[in-house]
Enzyme design. Structure first.
Site, PDB file in Angstrom:
ATOM      1  N   SER A 164       0.838  -1.203   0.000  1.00  0.00           N
ATOM      2  CA  SER A 164       0.000   0.000   0.000  1.00  0.00           C
ATOM      3  C   SER A 164       0.867   1.244   0.000  1.00  0.00           C
ATOM      4  O   SER A 164       1.658   1.453  -0.913  1.00  0.00           O
ATOM      5  CB  SER A 164      -0.951  -0.041   1.205  1.00  0.00           C
ATOM      6  N   HIS A 190      -2.775  -0.889  -3.139  1.00  0.00           N
ATOM      7  CA  HIS A 190      -3.863   0.065  -2.925  1.00  0.00           C
ATOM      8  C   HIS A 190      -3.583   1.327  -3.733  1.00  0.00           C
ATOM      9  O   HIS A 190      -2.604   2.032  -3.475  1.00  0.00           O
ATOM     10  CB  HIS A 190      -3.972   0.426  -1.434  1.00  0.00           C
ATOM     11  N   ASP A 286      -4.579  -4.666   6.326  1.00  0.00           N
ATOM     12  CA  ASP A 286      -4.972  -5.511   5.196  1.00  0.00           C
ATOM     13  C   ASP A 286      -3.854  -6.517   4.914  1.00  0.00           C
ATOM     14  O   ASP A 286      -2.682  -6.154   4.824  1.00  0.00           O
ATOM     15  CB  ASP A 286      -5.238  -4.638   3.961  1.00  0.00           C
TER      16      ASP A 286
END
Length: 353
Positions: A164, A190, A286
């Site tokens: 991310s 992401h 996540d």
């Protein structure tokens, strides 16, 4: 202590929108706004913000030039705020490669749902940037030593990466170190919709791998990396003797779409112990559910270490599950993946005798 934010954008409307989005957020203080790069450069020195939000396209000194100055002189966490136009997306990818921590797409239209989503995305991006390791920002590292070639691995072996904030610059360092014979690679990064296509193209240009934004039904192939499209979950599944990508726009999982947990869950269910799962720099948790699932079926798991992670959120959460085999600095991750691939290959070969 509140996070001090400076907003730099040549649009009066966008400066107002960003200020409104951030003013009511907990622990965030907007200390000023600037109308262009030169104005922003002076205000950074005077206001000493913790985080800067930066427009890409501005007259005079644009966002890319200002970002280069920031990273060269005194690195700060920067969130790029960009249009989804082709030029805007490409410039944003360049900014992320230079060292910007996050990017946010400017909203299209004025629907309340769109604006609320934009507001939350800006707040999340600023919080993520504020948590970054400033020693990693804009770092100029020696190229990572290329990982050795691998051969003879099982035809259904898959390497999955979840990443991310700070991910684009990190992947630009790591992917070129992977050999062209590398097993099928699937990546959830992401990133807003509209940016993952240009990002994949830029990665592919400097890599031995063919890197592309995943499309429905894409076959997982040796020497190919598929990146989840922004705002769509990426999964893998068996289709006869092949492994293929499948996409959906279901609800967010672990706060994200695409979600690392969704990808890891599908990899665990589809190839079980023929998988290597890697959790790298990023905010939040996540991937931590996914590594439990991967470890539960015997897969190999790796997390990036704190010192080389731009944001040590996702790797930390994954490590705390107790399901990570190795915590490695960025330069060692390609070799760690190769070692895991060789271990899987040796085990399968032994069982086949």
């Amino acid at each position: 202590m509140s996070t001090r934010v400076l907003i730099i954008d040549d649009s009066v409307f966008m400066r107002s929108m960003l200020k409104s989005a951030l003013t009511d957020a907990d622990n965030i203080e907007v200390v000023g706004t600037a109308m262009n790069g030169l104005d922003g450069y002076e205000k950074i020195k005077n206001l000493k913000p913790h985080v800067v939000t930066l427009d890409v396209e501005m007259p005079g000194m644009d966002g890319i030039e200002l970002l280069r100055r920031i990273m060269a002189e005194s690195p700060l966490p920067v969130v790029m705020v960009s249009t989804k136009t082709q030029a805007g997306a490409r410039a944003t990818i360049d900014a992320l490669r230079i060292g910007a921590v996050e990017c946010v797409a400017k909203p299209l239209g004025d629907k309340s749902a769109t604006l609320e989503s934009f507001r939350q995305r800006v707040i999340d991006a600023v919080n993520s940037a504020a948590s970054s390791n400033r020693t990693c920002l804009g770092r100029k590292c020696d190229p990572i030593v290329g990982a050795p070639a691998v051969a003879g691995y099982p035809s259904d072996l898959v390497v999955a990466i979840g990443i991310s904030a700070g991910g684009p610059a990190t992947l630009h360092e790591m992917i070129p170190a992977l050999p062209k014979e590398f097993p099928p690679l699937v990546i959830t990064q992401h990133m807003p919709a509209g940016f993952t296509g240009p990002f994949a193209q830029r990665l592919s240009e400097g890599s031995k791998l063919n890197v592309k934004e995943a499309a429905e039904g894409d076959e997982l192939r040796c020497g190919c990396a598929l990146i989840a499209p922004g705002d769509r979950h990426l999964r893998i599944k068996r289709q006869g003797s092949r492994l293929v990508a499948t996409l959906d726009d279901g609800p967010k999982v672990s706060g994200f779409r695409p979600s690392v947990d969704v990808l890891f869950e599908s990899v665990a269910a589809t190839v079980a112990d023929h998988a290597v799962g890697v959790v790298m720099t990023g905010m939040g948790c996540d991937g931590s559910v996914g590594v439990r699932l991967l470890k539960g079926v015997g897969a190999h798991t790796i997390a990036q270490d704190k010192e080389t992670s731009v944001v040590f959120g996702m790797p930390k959460a994954a490590f705390e599950t107790g399901c990570i085999d190795h915590v490695l600095p960025l330069p060692q991750i390609p070799h760690g993946m190769i070692a895991a691939i060789r271990e899987i290959t040796a085990r399968v070969s032994c069982l086949a005798r």
